[in-house]
Design a protein around this motif. Structure first.
Motif, PDB file in Angstrom:
ATOM      1  N   GLU A 202      -8.390   6.151  -4.540  1.00  0.00           N
ATOM      2  CA  GLU A 202      -8.726   5.139  -5.450  1.00  0.00           C
ATOM      3  C   GLU A 202      -7.170   4.279  -5.610  1.00  0.00           C
ATOM      4  O   GLU A 202      -7.220   3.158  -5.889  1.00  0.00           O
ATOM      5  CB  GLU A 202      -9.103   5.392  -6.718  1.00  0.00           C
ATOM      6  N   GLU A 203      -6.094   5.006  -5.798  1.00  0.00           N
ATOM      7  CA  GLU A 203      -4.859   4.534  -6.160  1.00  0.00           C
ATOM      8  C   GLU A 203      -4.467   3.718  -4.898  1.00  0.00           C
ATOM      9  O   GLU A 203      -3.678   2.689  -5.141  1.00  0.00           O
ATOM     10  CB  GLU A 203      -3.974   5.556  -6.608  1.00  0.00           C
ATOM     11  N   LEU A 204      -4.663   3.980  -3.933  1.00  0.00           N
ATOM     12  CA  LEU A 204      -4.234   3.788  -2.731  1.00  0.00           C
ATOM     13  C   LEU A 204      -4.742   2.213  -2.515  1.00  0.00           C
ATOM     14  O   LEU A 204      -4.319   1.261  -2.016  1.00  0.00           O
ATOM     15  CB  LEU A 204      -4.642   4.435  -1.229  1.00  0.00           C
ATOM     16  N   TRP A 205      -6.060   2.193  -2.527  1.00  0.00           N
ATOM     17  CA  TRP A 205      -6.899   0.878  -2.641  1.00  0.00           C
ATOM     18  C   TRP A 205      -6.438   0.019  -3.763  1.00  0.00           C
ATOM     19  O   TRP A 205      -6.451  -1.307  -3.339  1.00  0.00           O
ATOM     20  CB  TRP A 205      -8.273   1.238  -2.838  1.00  0.00           C
ATOM     21  N   ARG A 206      -6.129   0.572  -4.867  1.00  0.00           N
ATOM     22  CA  ARG A 206      -5.341  -0.253  -5.828  1.00  0.00           C
ATOM     23  C   ARG A 206      -4.069  -0.871  -5.702  1.00  0.00           C
ATOM     24  O   ARG A 206      -3.847  -2.332  -5.720  1.00  0.00           O
ATOM     25  CB  ARG A 206      -5.705   0.326  -7.211  1.00  0.00           C
ATOM     26  N   LEU A 207      -3.259  -0.287  -5.128  1.00  0.00           N
ATOM     27  CA  LEU A 207      -2.123  -0.608  -4.659  1.00  0.00           C
ATOM     28  C   LEU A 207      -1.995  -1.571  -3.538  1.00  0.00           C
ATOM     29  O   LEU A 207      -1.464  -2.673  -3.481  1.00  0.00           O
ATOM     30  CB  LEU A 207      -1.158   0.304  -4.141  1.00  0.00           C
ATOM     31  N   HIS A 208      -3.090  -1.444  -2.698  1.00  0.00           N
ATOM     32  CA  HIS A 208      -3.439  -2.374  -1.548  1.00  0.00           C
ATOM     33  C   HIS A 208      -3.662  -3.702  -1.952  1.00  0.00           C
ATOM     34  O   HIS A 208      -3.326  -4.839  -1.570  1.00  0.00           O
ATOM     35  CB  HIS A 208      -4.273  -1.802  -0.480  1.00  0.00           C
ATOM     36  N   ALA A 209      -4.783  -3.629  -3.046  1.00  0.00           N
ATOM     37  CA  ALA A 209      -5.273  -5.082  -3.578  1.00  0.00           C
ATOM     38  C   ALA A 209      -4.062  -5.702  -4.393  1.00  0.00           C
ATOM     39  O   ALA A 209      -4.316  -7.026  -4.417  1.00  0.00           O
ATOM     40  CB  ALA A 209      -6.372  -4.625  -4.219  1.00  0.00           C
ATOM     41  N   GLY A 210      -3.368  -5.162  -4.821  1.00  0.00           N
ATOM     42  CA  GLY A 210      -2.351  -5.674  -5.778  1.00  0.00           C
ATOM     43  C   GLY A 210      -0.958  -6.141  -4.674  1.00  0.00           C
ATOM     44  O   GLY A 210      -0.089  -6.647  -5.220  1.00  0.00           O
ATOM     45  N   GLY A 211      -1.177  -5.822  -3.420  1.00  0.00           N
ATOM     46  CA  GLY A 211      -0.043  -6.406  -2.455  1.00  0.00           C
ATOM     47  C   GLY A 211       1.227  -5.739  -2.553  1.00  0.00           C
ATOM     48  O   GLY A 211       2.302  -6.252  -2.345  1.00  0.00           O
ATOM     49  N   LYS A 212       0.977  -4.361  -2.749  1.00  0.00           N
ATOM     50  CA  LYS A 212       2.344  -3.297  -3.108  1.00  0.00           C
ATOM     51  C   LYS A 212       2.553  -2.542  -2.077  1.00  0.00           C
ATOM     52  O   LYS A 212       3.289  -1.374  -2.125  1.00  0.00           O
ATOM     53  CB  LYS A 212       2.224  -2.762  -4.609  1.00  0.00           C
ATOM     54  N   LEU A 213       1.607  -2.515  -0.853  1.00  0.00           N
ATOM     55  CA  LEU A 213       2.122  -1.671   0.168  1.00  0.00           C
ATOM     56  C   LEU A 213       2.685  -2.634   1.275  1.00  0.00           C
ATOM     57  O   LEU A 213       2.093  -3.922   1.482  1.00  0.00           O
ATOM     58  CB  LEU A 213       0.774  -0.821   0.638  1.00  0.00           C
ATOM     59  N   ARG A 214       3.392  -1.863   2.218  1.00  0.00           N
ATOM     60  CA  ARG A 214       3.878  -2.701   3.281  1.00  0.00           C
ATOM     61  C   ARG A 214       3.491  -1.723   4.607  1.00  0.00           C
ATOM     62  O   ARG A 214       3.472  -0.709   4.440  1.00  0.00           O
ATOM     63  CB  ARG A 214       5.553  -2.653   3.093  1.00  0.00           C
ATOM     64  N   PHE A 215       3.178  -2.590   5.810  1.00  0.00           N
ATOM     65  CA  PHE A 215       2.930  -2.196   7.002  1.00  0.00           C
ATOM     66  C   PHE A 215       3.665  -2.397   8.333  1.00  0.00           C
ATOM     67  O   PHE A 215       3.953  -3.805   8.123  1.00  0.00           O
ATOM     68  CB  PHE A 215       1.409  -2.275   7.117  1.00  0.00           C
ATOM     69  N   PHE A 216       4.177  -1.688   8.840  1.00  0.00           N
ATOM     70  CA  PHE A 216       4.912  -2.068  10.025  1.00  0.00           C
ATOM     71  C   PHE A 216       4.288  -1.233  11.132  1.00  0.00           C
ATOM     72  O   PHE A 216       3.909  -0.107  11.299  1.00  0.00           O
ATOM     73  CB  PHE A 216       6.603  -1.598   9.797  1.00  0.00           C
TER      74      PHE A 216
END
Length: 397
Positions: A202-216
């Motif tokens: 749940e928190e992972l999805w919330r962080l992603h929706a808030g643009g707080k995750l980076r992907f490389f």
């Protein structure tokens, strides 16, 4: 205790310059600082002092430590200071050890988002413990927990997990009684695991929706919401590992355990076996094997050894030891006082407060390795300052 024959600093000294040159655009400032600190630790580069024995007159040069929390040589003293402060917090109850581990795919994402997901791992592990413990079907009490973050496996791979040390009981909802857990059983691990999995996703999805995750790299496609949502689906079906060990054998066993885990680094110097043309060889434990076959030796190329070691450099300001619930810093003193009153246990003083103890001479900070007499500081030198003369040879016995 003598200096180990091989240290992580030796690997950095010999192979660090080439590694820095090859990885110039890929190393963070934090990783460069860790390498520099370990290379300079307990060397003339950091300054030090000259000691003289009051018994045999031997002089000894002692260099300063870097005090970096990733340095294998600086954690023993820090662990002892921390344990002395925590000793007064122990309650006369059983203590339990609980481990929360992230699945491999989530661990890969955590490496690219250390500050966000390591913090999430801490907070959700504590939240799950407190939620299940507060449920009347399980314990029905407010508990406390000390959590310690480890990011490595025995082979230096990236394996983030938190170790939780939890008293076996807590305060009732009305704060008037102490509720003890069943002997030998704290909380059901399957229930902990399922809630931990659900809350983390749940928190992972919330962080992603808030643009707080980076992907490389391979994870770059997960920046798109639909791809990330599809990536989460199989994670809801696999078991997330939550492990609970048997209770410790008394408060002293808790302290002994904490002394090994609180200030541990990715690899200690004592595990290093050799550095030669083949690479760096070290001891590791294969948990998939059984019995004596668990203990093995692994040889890595120096560049790979350095890469794996630097995987575990934490972001600046990230606390790797945290306290929750009854043990939270803001209410620890009052909560423990209430718990001891309900348990009818008085707090034993850390040091005896008597005239004899007050008149006793203070323990010497430095002890002569030859005769055991106290040593005093006769000279202090700062960074880059030359010592007046080398220490004299060892006196005859």
């Amino acid at each position: 205790m003598g200096r180990p024959s091989l240290e992580v600093a030796d690997v950095f000294h010999q192979h660090g310059p080439a590694w820095r040159a090859a990885q110039r655009s890929h190393l963070s400032l934090g990783q460069l600082k860790v390498m520099s600190a370990i290379e300079q630790c307990r060397s003339a580069a950091l300054g030090g002092h000259v000691l003289r024995c009051g018994g045999c007159g031997t002089d000894q040069v002692s260099y300063n430590s870097c005090r970096n929390r990733h340095c294998p040589k600086c954690q023993s003293a820090a662990a002892q200071r921390w344990l002395q402060a925590r000793q007064v917090d122990l309650l006369p109850v059983d203590y339990y050890h609980v481990v929360f581990t992230l699945p491999a795919s989530v661990a890969d994402l955590a490496y690219q988002n250390k500050a966000a997901l390591y913090g999430l791992l801490f907070d959700l592990a504590a939240e799950v413990l407190q939620t299940i413990a507060a449920d009347p079907k399980h314990l029905g009490a407010k508990i406390g927990a000390t959590l310690v973050l480890h990011t490595w496996g025995s082979a230096l791979t990236h394996h983030p997990h938190v170790h939780g040390i939890v008293p076996g009981g807590g305060l009732a909802a009305d704060g008037k009684t102490w509720v003890a857990c069943r002997p030998g059983f704290f909380l059901p691990v399957r229930v902990l695991s399922r809630l931990f999995r659900r809350r983390f996703l749940e928190e992972l999805w919330r962080l992603h929706a808030g643009g707080k995750l980076r992907f490389f790299g391979e994870r770059a496609t997960l920046a798109e919401a639909r791809a990330f949502k599809a990536w989460l689906v199989p994670l809801r079906k696999v078991e997330w590992v939550v492990y609970a060990k048997r209770p410790f054998a008394g408060p002293q066993a808790v302290l002994a355990y904490l002394s090994r885990y609180t200030h541990r680094v990715a690899i200690s110097n004592s595990r290093l076996l050799a550095m030669d043309a083949r690479g760096v060889t070290f001891r590791w434990k294969d948990y998939r094997a059984k019995g004596r076959t668990r203990h093995k030796a692994m040889t890595l190329e120096p560049a790979e050894f350095i890469r794996r070691f630097l995987l575990h450099v934490l972001p600046t300001g990230l606390h790797r030891i945290r306290h929750y619930g009854l043990l939270a810093n803001g209410c620890r003193k009052a909560s423990l006082a209430l718990a001891r009153a309900l348990l009818q246990a008085a707090l034993e003083p850390v040091a005896p407060d008597s005239d004899a103890a007050a008149s006793a001479p203070p323990t010497a900070t430095f002890i002569c390795r030859y005769c055991g007499s106290p040593m005093g500081i006769v000279q202090i030198f700062t960074r880059g300052m030359a010592i007046r003369a080398p220490p004299p040879p060892r006196p005859p016995r």
